[in-house]
Design an enzyme around this catalytic site. Sequence first.
Site, short mmCIF file in Angstrom:
data_model
loop_
_atom_site.label_atom_id
_atom_site.label_comp_id
_atom_site.label_asym_id
_atom_site.label_seq_id
_atom_site.Cartn_x
_atom_site.Cartn_y
_atom_site.Cartn_z
N CYS A 1 0.13 3.86 2.67
CA CYS A 1 0.56 3.33 3.97
C CYS A 1 2.05 3.59 4.18
O CYS A 1 2.48 3.99 5.27
CB CYS A 1 0.31 1.83 4.05
SG CYS A 1 -1.41 1.34 3.89
N CYS B 1 0.84 -1.21 0.00
CA CYS B 1 0.00 0.00 0.00
C CYS B 1 0.88 1.26 0.00
O CYS B 1 1.54 1.56 0.99
CB CYS B 1 -0.91 -0.05 1.24
SG CYS B 1 -1.74 1.49 1.63
#
Length: 105
Positions: free
Chosen positions: A33, A30
């Site tokens: 993230c 991600c």
Amino acid sequence: MAHEFTDANFKTDVLDSDKLTVIDFWAEWCGPCRAIGPVIEELAKEYEGKVNIGKVNVDHNPQVSMNYGITSIPAILFVKGGQVVDKLVGAQPKANFVKKIEALK
């Protein structure tokens, strides 16, 4: 350093804690993230001993992620007294985290 919360230690380290706990639900694949990862680490250092700050890798800890209905990451939960008291979804500037922590701790 941010604590690593897992399916195994979540109850003890988060739900049973008497401190505000900030949990970053993330995954290695991600991009957003990874972008907020350094912010989470900075917050963990700045609030060490005052606020529990850690991460849950959703790929490695599916139970906790399912229990909290995590469908989009990064998702940041603020837990106090075993209850979710606030939530942020998506990459956020550090100031947003600080504002929430200061209001909730």
